[in-house]
Design a protein around this motif. Structure first.
Motif, PDB file in Angstrom:
ATOM      1  N   THR A 159     -19.979 -11.565 -56.765  1.00  0.00           N
ATOM      2  CA  THR A 159     -20.228 -10.134 -56.930  1.00  0.00           C
ATOM      3  C   THR A 159     -18.935  -9.374 -57.166  1.00  0.00           C
ATOM      4  OG1 THR A 159     -22.126 -10.308 -55.428  1.00  0.00           O
ATOM      5  CG2 THR A 159     -21.291  -8.110 -55.873  1.00  0.00           C
ATOM      6  N   MET A 160     -17.867  -9.734 -56.451  1.00  0.00           N
ATOM      7  CA  MET A 160     -16.587  -9.056 -56.625  1.00  0.00           C
ATOM      8  C   MET A 160     -16.008  -9.330 -58.008  1.00  0.00           C
ATOM      9  SD  MET A 160     -14.624  -9.239 -52.931  1.00  0.00           S
ATOM     10  CE  MET A 160     -14.710 -11.014 -52.738  1.00  0.00           C
TER      11      MET A 160
ATOM     12  N   GLY B 243       2.369  -8.435 -62.487  1.00  0.00           N
ATOM     13  CA  GLY B 243       2.358  -9.375 -61.367  1.00  0.00           C
ATOM     14  C   GLY B 243       3.053  -8.815 -60.140  1.00  0.00           C
ATOM     15  N   ALA B 244       4.140  -8.074 -60.341  1.00  0.00           N
ATOM     16  CA  ALA B 244       4.873  -7.491 -59.214  1.00  0.00           C
ATOM     17  C   ALA B 244       4.032  -6.450 -58.485  1.00  0.00           C
ATOM     18  CB  ALA B 244       6.174  -6.865 -59.711  1.00  0.00           C
ATOM     19  N   VAL B 245       3.323  -5.605 -59.231  1.00  0.00           N
ATOM     20  CA  VAL B 245       2.477  -4.586 -58.610  1.00  0.00           C
ATOM     21  C   VAL B 245       1.331  -5.239 -57.833  1.00  0.00           C
ATOM     22  CG1 VAL B 245       0.899  -2.667 -59.069  1.00  0.00           C
ATOM     23  CG2 VAL B 245       3.055  -2.829 -60.321  1.00  0.00           C
ATOM     24  N   VAL B 246       0.703  -6.244 -58.437  1.00  0.00           N
ATOM     25  CA  VAL B 246      -0.387  -6.952 -57.768  1.00  0.00           C
ATOM     26  C   VAL B 246       0.125  -7.676 -56.524  1.00  0.00           C
ATOM     27  CG1 VAL B 246      -2.022  -8.871 -57.994  1.00  0.00           C
ATOM     28  CG2 VAL B 246      -1.759  -7.226 -59.859  1.00  0.00           C
ATOM     29  N   ALA B 247       1.286  -8.337 -56.638  1.00  0.00           N
ATOM     30  CA  ALA B 247       1.849  -9.072 -55.502  1.00  0.00           C
ATOM     31  C   ALA B 247       2.187  -8.135 -54.347  1.00  0.00           C
ATOM     32  CB  ALA B 247       3.096  -9.828 -55.948  1.00  0.00           C
ATOM     33  N   ALA B 248       2.702  -6.946 -54.662  1.00  0.00           N
ATOM     34  CA  ALA B 248       3.043  -5.980 -53.616  1.00  0.00           C
ATOM     35  C   ALA B 248       1.809  -5.575 -52.822  1.00  0.00           C
ATOM     36  CB  ALA B 248       3.702  -4.752 -54.236  1.00  0.00           C
TER      37      ALA B 248
ATOM     38  N   PHE C 218      -9.055  -8.504 -53.285  1.00  0.00           N
ATOM     39  CA  PHE C 218      -9.596  -8.745 -54.623  1.00  0.00           C
ATOM     40  C   PHE C 218      -9.396  -7.524 -55.516  1.00  0.00           C
ATOM     41  CE2 PHE C 218     -12.801  -8.746 -57.916  1.00  0.00           C
ATOM     42  CZ  PHE C 218     -12.651 -10.019 -58.445  1.00  0.00           C
ATOM     43  N   MET C 219      -9.521  -6.329 -54.954  1.00  0.00           N
ATOM     44  CA  MET C 219      -9.308  -5.125 -55.754  1.00  0.00           C
ATOM     45  C   MET C 219      -7.921  -5.104 -56.382  1.00  0.00           C
ATOM     46  SD  MET C 219     -11.894  -3.151 -56.061  1.00  0.00           S
ATOM     47  CE  MET C 219     -10.986  -1.721 -56.654  1.00  0.00           C
ATOM     48  N   SER C 220      -6.950  -5.717 -55.709  1.00  0.00           N
ATOM     49  CA  SER C 220      -5.589  -5.718 -56.220  1.00  0.00           C
ATOM     50  C   SER C 220      -5.453  -6.545 -57.490  1.00  0.00           C
ATOM     51  CB  SER C 220      -4.619  -6.255 -55.156  1.00  0.00           C
ATOM     52  OG  SER C 220      -4.834  -7.640 -54.936  1.00  0.00           O
ATOM     53  N   VAL C 221      -6.442  -7.387 -57.789  1.00  0.00           N
ATOM     54  CA  VAL C 221      -6.389  -8.239 -58.977  1.00  0.00           C
ATOM     55  C   VAL C 221      -6.850  -7.483 -60.219  1.00  0.00           C
ATOM     56  CG1 VAL C 221      -7.133 -10.467 -59.934  1.00  0.00           C
ATOM     57  CG2 VAL C 221      -6.800 -10.227 -57.489  1.00  0.00           C
TER      58      VAL C 221
END
Length: 294
Positions: A3-4, A255-260, A226-229
């Protein structure tokens, strides 16, 4: 999990399909249609009792409506100029900034540095850089952060989804004359209208329903992780669906923003447990992601 994933892909695919109508309707016309669809869905779900609202309830709803419309307009305008992946990544800085600014942990300072490095990479000066488009993405980030804070206020003052529904309805009314002007100046084609409606359904209705279902079964920490992806999903959808290629530095910045964000969530001790804190976080997430998830 399914679902996510479906919610995230639906959200970004809707934005990609909506961008196909830009040559006919422009970002303003597409956003107007999206606001109409979002209002129809949220009013049906929230069933706001507008006559019972007091002034103390109305003013945050009005601000929320303005921020909601400005957020989507600035995001779609940014998508038109800099592409889906970069626009969504810049917008994602809004909720990330709120999460980091309200923390006093050293690890979150490191997360802020990582995210800042990603932004510098994305916005580095180069001949092909579209700085107005990037500025629109940052404006969308400011609006998303404001949307979250206003949603918390509305959620405390108005029960259920009535506040979000009223705000979406008011936002749609504000865009009604805009839609009329766009239709008169640039007569829409059936295909363009279909793309705009699809954007409203896939980026508003489907994620809203999916997120409500997910938050009943998935810990808030897992949902936030998951929202961060979403910036990565946006970049992939832009690449596959729209042919918007990104260079290695852009992928590194995303990738840096998602990793943070992921690091901040994974090291947090306040989210994802059991009891009152988790229940409160889930209620907040429902409000914050209602009809947004750009």
């Amino acid at each position: 999990m399914a679902t996510m994933i479906g919610s995230g892909l639906s959200n970004q695919t809707g934005a990609a399909i909506g961008s196909l109508a830009f040559p006919v309707l422009g970002p303003v016309g597409v956003v107007a249609v999206r606001q109409y669809v979002a209002a129809a869905v949220l009013v049906a779900v929230g069933r706001p009792r507008l006559r019972t609202f007091t002034w103390g309830q109305w003013w945050p709803v009005v601000l929320l409506a303005v921020v909601f419309g400005t957020m989507n307009l600035s995001l779609y305008s940014a998508i038109d100029r800099v592409g889906l992946g970069l626009a969504v990544t810049l917008e994602f800085l809004g909720p990330l900034t709120i999460a980091l600014a309200t923390s006093r942990r050293r690890v979150d300072v490191c997360c802020a540095v990582i995210a800042a490095a990603g932004v510098v990479t994305l916005m580095r000066p180069q001949p092909s850089a579209d700085h107005p488009g990037m500025a629109l993405g940052l404006l969308a980030a400011v609006c998303w952060a404001s949307y979250i804070l206003l949603n918390r206020t509305v959620g405390r003052r108005i029960p259920g989804a009535q506040g979000a529904a009223a705000a979406s309805c008011l936002s749609a009314l504000l865009f009604l004359p805009v839609g009329v002007v766009v239709a008169l100046r640039h007569p829409p084609t059936a295909g363009a209208v279909a793309c705009a409606v699809a954007a409203g359904v896939l980026s508003s209705a489907v994620p809203y329903v999916a997120d409500l279902f997910t938050l009943r079964h998935v810990p808030a920490r897992a949902f936030g992780l998951f929202m961060s992806v979403n910036p990565v999903l946006a970049a992939l959808v832009g690449l596959v669906g729209l042919g918007q290629e990104l260079a290695a530095p852009e992928w590194a910045g995303i990738g840096a923003v998602v990793a943070a964000n992921a690091l901040s969530i994974l090291t947090s001790r306040n989210v994802g447990g059991t009891g009152t804190t988790t229940r409160r976080t889930r209620r907040g997430n429902r409000a914050e992601h209602a009809s947004v998830n750009n």
